[in-house]
Design an enzyme around this catalytic site. Structure first.
Site, mmCIF file in Angstrom:
data_model
loop_
_atom_site.group_PDB
_atom_site.id
_atom_site.type_symbol
_atom_site.label_atom_id
_atom_site.label_comp_id
_atom_site.label_asym_id
_atom_site.label_seq_id
_atom_site.Cartn_x
_atom_site.Cartn_y
_atom_site.Cartn_z
ATOM 1 N N ARG A 28 52.721 -37.441 20.703
ATOM 2 C CA ARG A 28 50.885 -36.954 21.205
ATOM 3 C C ARG A 28 50.109 -36.647 19.581
ATOM 4 N NH1 ARG A 28 50.599 -31.701 20.589
ATOM 5 N NH2 ARG A 28 52.243 -30.839 21.175
ATOM 6 N N CYS A 31 56.983 -25.139 26.201
ATOM 7 C CA CYS A 31 58.145 -25.579 25.323
ATOM 8 C C CYS A 31 59.886 -25.859 26.295
ATOM 9 C CB CYS A 31 57.906 -25.697 23.946
ATOM 10 S SG CYS A 31 57.053 -26.853 23.604
ATOM 11 N N ASP A 88 60.968 -28.363 17.719
ATOM 12 C CA ASP A 88 60.525 -28.379 17.123
ATOM 13 C C ASP A 88 61.881 -27.752 15.927
ATOM 14 O OD1 ASP A 88 59.516 -28.170 14.047
ATOM 15 O OD2 ASP A 88 57.449 -28.097 14.579
ATOM 16 N N ARG A 123 71.950 -16.893 40.716
ATOM 17 C CA ARG A 123 70.066 -17.281 40.304
ATOM 18 C C ARG A 123 69.463 -16.568 39.903
ATOM 19 N NH1 ARG A 123 70.970 -17.526 47.329
ATOM 20 N NH2 ARG A 123 71.715 -19.042 47.150
ATOM 21 N N ASN A 126 62.546 -19.474 18.494
ATOM 22 C CA ASN A 126 63.102 -19.330 20.038
ATOM 23 C C ASN A 126 64.824 -18.708 20.153
ATOM 24 O OD1 ASN A 126 62.134 -23.056 20.445
ATOM 25 N ND2 ASN A 126 60.768 -21.046 20.870
ATOM 26 N N ALA A 164 52.569 -29.058 13.511
ATOM 27 C CA ALA A 164 52.157 -29.654 14.218
ATOM 28 C C ALA A 164 51.282 -29.734 15.664
ATOM 29 C CB ALA A 164 53.255 -31.515 13.843
ATOM 30 N N HIS A 190 63.711 -32.735 17.628
ATOM 31 C CA HIS A 190 63.551 -32.727 17.310
ATOM 32 C C HIS A 190 62.509 -32.774 15.793
ATOM 33 C CE1 HIS A 190 59.967 -32.053 19.226
ATOM 34 N NE2 HIS A 190 59.384 -31.939 18.731
ATOM 35 N N ARG A 223 62.395 -28.235 27.128
ATOM 36 C CA ARG A 223 62.243 -29.271 27.025
ATOM 37 C C ARG A 223 61.958 -30.658 25.701
ATOM 38 N NH1 ARG A 223 56.820 -30.556 26.267
ATOM 39 N NH2 ARG A 223 55.415 -29.441 26.141
#
Length: 282
Positions: A21, A166, A189, A147, A197, A281, A227, A186
């Protein structure tokens, strides 16, 4: 940090070119993962400078439960979320809201005319659920539980979010008196997002471990779409030429996570290579 360098190399070697996108193509690899032992040092990359102040401010912002970036941007001069905020600073119900005020509805009996003899009617009442405090409670009372999950994904609210989460879910696991954390992402970068992260969730794991009386264990990370943007390739190749150095140490004040401030995180022994500039991006 060797685990990060290995991740970069795997994606460069095995990834496939994909459109997305943003309009900037990526080299993408499916379901990459790595893990680090937090006892071996704080996993802040040494082959390029990572701005720890921004990492901790972002973590503290997540814990505030807000749907805007005013605390980050206006009070702390931190602009890492500016690109996704509207002109008033709102970003919608993303990580802070999902972590601390996860919305749900519950059936309740409501008295229609205000007196005890009146007929009641069942109605749906909107409520909020604090996933962080729930996780802390479970770690204190049921550390063997499988849990202890915190989710940032709410399909019904994606349209109101400036950026769908993300890093969608993390799970705490206790073994041998140590607190482990697994993060499922999910989309990742690798040049810009993953170093943040890694450091952010490692710091969170250490802070919560301290609050619940456990030792930090491992941080494990699975990235479904791992990616590298094509305009980041040269910078990452330069980074791979650099030899990883000794990891720094992070000391966190012995306070509940909701009482922590930026000054409560003390990083020592961080001697990174120079920063490498990567374009964001959006």
């Amino acid at each position: 940090m060797k685990q990060y360098h290995d991740l970069v190399q795997r994606v460069l070697d095995n990834g496939v070119l994909k459109k997305n996108r943003t309009g900037t193509d990526t080299i993408s690899s499916f379901a990459e993962s790595y893990r680090v032992n937090l006892a071996e040092g704080f996993p802040l990359l040494t082959t390029k400078k990572v701005f720890m102040r921004s990492v901790i401010l972002e973590l503290l912002w997540y814990l505030r439960g807000e749907d805007h970036i005013k605390w980050l941007r206006d009070e702390n001069n931190c602009h890492i979320w500016d690109a996704w905020a509207d002109e008033d600073g709102h970003v919608g119900p993303i990580y802070p809201v999902m972590w601390r005020k996860f919305p749900y509805s519950e059936e309740e009996d409501v008295i229609m005319d205000g007196n005890a003899s009146a007929i009641s009617q069942t109605t749906h009442v909107n409520k909020e659920f604090d996933q962080i405090q729930n996780a802390i409670h479970l770690l204190k009372t049921q550390p063997e539980s499988r849990r202890i999950v915190v989710s940032a994904w709410h399909p019904g609210l994606l349209g109101k979010m400036a950026l769908p989460p993300c890093h969608v879910m993390f799970i705490f696991n206790v073994a041998d008196g140590k607190l482990n954390c697994h993060l499922t992402q999910r989309s990742g970068d690798i040049a810009l997002g993953i170093p943040f992260n890694l450091a952010c969730y490692s710091a969170l794991t250490m802070a919560i471990a301290q609050e619940v009386g456990l030792e930090p264990g491992e941080f494990a990370h699975t990235i479904v779409d791992a990616h590298i943007y094509v305009n980041h390739v040269d910078g990452l190749k330069e980074q791979l030429k650099r030899e990883p150095g000794k990891l720094p140490t992070l000391t966190i004040a012995n306070k509940p996570v909701d009482s922590l401030s930026l000054e409560d995180f003390v990083l020592e022994g961080y001697n990174p290579a120079p920063a490498i500039r990567f374009e964001v991006a959006v």
